[in-house]
Design a protein around this motif. Structure first.
Motif, PDB file in Angstrom:
ATOM      1  N   UNK A 139       0.856  -1.185   0.000  1.00 28.23           N
ATOM      2  CA  UNK A 139       0.000   0.000   0.000  1.00 28.23           C
ATOM      3  C   UNK A 139       0.890   1.231   0.000  1.00 28.23           C
ATOM      4  N   UNK A 140       0.427   2.256  -0.684  1.00 31.64           N
ATOM      5  CA  UNK A 140       1.149   3.532  -0.698  1.00 31.64           C
ATOM      6  C   UNK A 140       0.128   4.639  -0.511  1.00 31.64           C
ATOM      7  N   UNK A 141       0.379   5.496   0.452  1.00 32.89           N
ATOM      8  CA  UNK A 141      -0.434   6.685   0.693  1.00 32.89           C
ATOM      9  C   UNK A 141       0.493   7.883   0.506  1.00 32.89           C
ATOM     10  N   UNK A 142       0.177   8.727  -0.468  1.00 31.39           N
ATOM     11  CA  UNK A 142       0.971   9.931  -0.715  1.00 31.39           C
ATOM     12  C   UNK A 142       0.053  11.143  -0.647  1.00 31.39           C
ATOM     13  N   UNK A 143       0.503  12.177   0.036  1.00 35.74           N
ATOM     14  CA  UNK A 143      -0.308  13.377   0.232  1.00 35.74           C
ATOM     15  C   UNK A 143       0.540  14.613  -0.039  1.00 35.74           C
ATOM     16  N   UNK A 144      -0.144  15.670  -0.518  1.00 33.31           N
ATOM     17  CA  UNK A 144       0.554  16.902  -0.845  1.00 33.31           C
ATOM     18  C   UNK A 144      -0.370  18.099  -0.636  1.00 33.31           C
ATOM     19  N   UNK A 145       0.221  19.218  -0.289  1.00 31.40           N
ATOM     20  CA  UNK A 145      -0.523  20.474  -0.214  1.00 31.40           C
ATOM     21  C   UNK A 145      -0.270  21.322  -1.451  1.00 31.40           C
ATOM     22  N   UNK A 146       0.820  21.035  -2.166  1.00 30.52           N
ATOM     23  CA  UNK A 146       1.182  21.875  -3.310  1.00 30.52           C
ATOM     24  C   UNK A 146       1.418  21.089  -4.595  1.00 30.52           C
ATOM     25  N   UNK A 147       1.214  19.810  -4.587  1.00 25.95           N
ATOM     26  CA  UNK A 147       1.423  18.893  -5.712  1.00 25.95           C
ATOM     27  C   UNK A 147       2.843  18.965  -6.261  1.00 25.95           C
ATOM     28  N   UNK A 148       3.767  19.347  -5.431  1.00 22.50           N
ATOM     29  CA  UNK A 148       5.183  19.353  -5.785  1.00 22.50           C
ATOM     30  C   UNK A 148       5.955  18.514  -4.770  1.00 22.50           C
ATOM     31  N   UNK A 149       5.649  18.686  -3.490  1.00 21.11           N
ATOM     32  CA  UNK A 149       6.261  17.898  -2.426  1.00 21.11           C
ATOM     33  C   UNK A 149       5.204  16.971  -1.851  1.00 21.11           C
ATOM     34  N   UNK A 150       5.532  15.703  -1.777  1.00 25.51           N
ATOM     35  CA  UNK A 150       4.602  14.696  -1.274  1.00 25.51           C
ATOM     36  C   UNK A 150       5.199  14.007  -0.056  1.00 25.51           C
ATOM     37  N   UNK A 151       4.356  13.773   0.930  1.00 23.71           N
ATOM     38  CA  UNK A 151       4.735  12.931   2.061  1.00 23.71           C
ATOM     39  C   UNK A 151       4.091  11.576   1.794  1.00 23.71           C
ATOM     40  N   UNK A 152       4.914  10.532   1.740  1.00 22.00           N
ATOM     41  CA  UNK A 152       4.411   9.201   1.388  1.00 22.00           C
ATOM     42  C   UNK A 152       4.705   8.205   2.500  1.00 22.00           C
ATOM     43  N   UNK A 153       3.803   7.244   2.624  1.00 22.14           N
ATOM     44  CA  UNK A 153       3.935   6.132   3.548  1.00 22.14           C
ATOM     45  C   UNK A 153       3.755   4.843   2.751  1.00 22.14           C
ATOM     46  N   UNK A 154       4.583   3.823   3.036  1.00 20.52           N
ATOM     47  CA  UNK A 154       4.507   2.547   2.332  1.00 20.52           C
ATOM     48  C   UNK A 154       4.329   1.422   3.352  1.00 20.52           C
ATOM     49  N   UNK A 155       3.351   0.561   3.068  1.00 18.19           N
ATOM     50  CA  UNK A 155       3.098  -0.607   3.905  1.00 18.19           C
ATOM     51  C   UNK A 155       3.359  -1.866   3.088  1.00 18.19           C
ATOM     52  N   UNK A 156       3.863  -2.902   3.736  1.00 17.99           N
ATOM     53  CA  UNK A 156       3.982  -4.224   3.134  1.00 17.99           C
ATOM     54  C   UNK A 156       3.233  -5.172   4.047  1.00 17.99           C
ATOM     55  N   UNK A 157       2.256  -5.869   3.464  1.00 18.56           N
ATOM     56  CA  UNK A 157       1.397  -6.762   4.245  1.00 18.56           C
ATOM     57  C   UNK A 157       0.854  -6.067   5.485  1.00 18.56           C
ATOM     58  N   UNK A 158       0.420  -4.822   5.270  1.00 20.16           N
ATOM     59  CA  UNK A 158      -0.239  -3.991   6.283  1.00 20.16           C
ATOM     60  C   UNK A 158       0.657  -3.591   7.457  1.00 20.16           C
ATOM     61  N   UNK A 159       1.945  -3.662   7.252  1.00 21.50           N
ATOM     62  CA  UNK A 159       2.918  -3.201   8.254  1.00 21.50           C
ATOM     63  C   UNK A 159       3.657  -2.004   7.646  1.00 21.50           C
ATOM     64  N   UNK A 160       3.636  -0.887   8.353  1.00 19.50           N
ATOM     65  CA  UNK A 160       4.307   0.320   7.863  1.00 19.50           C
ATOM     66  C   UNK A 160       5.802   0.044   7.770  1.00 19.50           C
ATOM     67  N   UNK A 161       6.346   0.187   6.564  1.00 21.26           N
ATOM     68  CA  UNK A 161       7.772  -0.100   6.330  1.00 21.26           C
ATOM     69  C   UNK A 161       8.602   1.167   6.164  1.00 21.26           C
ATOM     70  N   UNK A 162       8.059   2.131   5.451  1.00 19.60           N
ATOM     71  CA  UNK A 162       8.833   3.337   5.152  1.00 19.60           C
ATOM     72  C   UNK A 162       7.908   4.546   5.090  1.00 19.60           C
ATOM     73  N   UNK A 163       8.512   5.706   5.297  1.00 18.43           N
ATOM     74  CA  UNK A 163       7.821   6.969   5.077  1.00 18.43           C
ATOM     75  C   UNK A 163       8.886   8.002   4.711  1.00 18.43           C
TER      76      UNK A 163
END
Length: 150
Positions: free
Chosen positions: A119-143
């Motif tokens: 899973x990947x959740x990416x969010x932005x306020x300006x569509x230039x810089x994104x804060x992203x979170x990545x899960x593998x098998x529903x465990x947060x792996x990286x951000x």
């Protein structure tokens, strides 16, 4: 008599020159003060914008990241995950608002043939810089933060 009138005119000129210098000095000090005051207001405004943005990110994380709702993620149309600025991806952005700030986010999932789920959740306020979170098998792996370059 002429000498006395000339002497009075000369002394009147000498009296006006110090007053003129004093006025110029006061005017320049006033301008310098106004410049510092304007810079202080601009700094406070910028600082408040940073504080507001940080609060919006904290709210976003508290509501959508800390208790992730994996069922809201849409299937990625690309191998792995779609690039963040691809047309299909931008159409799938969802708006989230907090205290006057709008955060656009994309929630995608990708499943491998062996059943591993990403899973990947990416969010932005300006569509230039994104804060992203990545899960593998529903465990947060990286951000982390991604910045898109043109």
């Amino acid at each position: 008599m002429i000498h006395q009138a000339l002497n009075q005119q000369t002394s009147a000129g000498w009296l006006g020159l110090p007053v003129l210098i004093l006025l110029l000095l006061v005017a320049s000090m006033s301008e310098a003060f106004q410049d510092r005051l304007l810079a202080q207001y601009q700094w406070r405004s910028q600082l408040q914008a940073v504080v507001d943005e940080r609060a919006a990110w904290q709210d976003f994380k508290r509501v959508l990241v800390d208790p992730p709702e994996f069922s809201q993620a849409s299937e990625s149309h690309c191998l792995g995950f779609c690039p963040l600025q691809q047309e299909k991806a931008s159409q799938e952005q969802i708006e989230w608002r907090s205290e006057g700030r709008t955060v656009l986010y994309q929630w995608h999932r990708h499943e491998l043939d062996d059943g591993t789920e990403y899973h990947r959740l990416c969010a932005s306020m300006n569509q230039q810089s994104y804060h992203c979170w990545w899960w593998q098998n529903r465990i947060l792996r990286h951000q982390g933060w991604l910045t898109l370059l043109d």
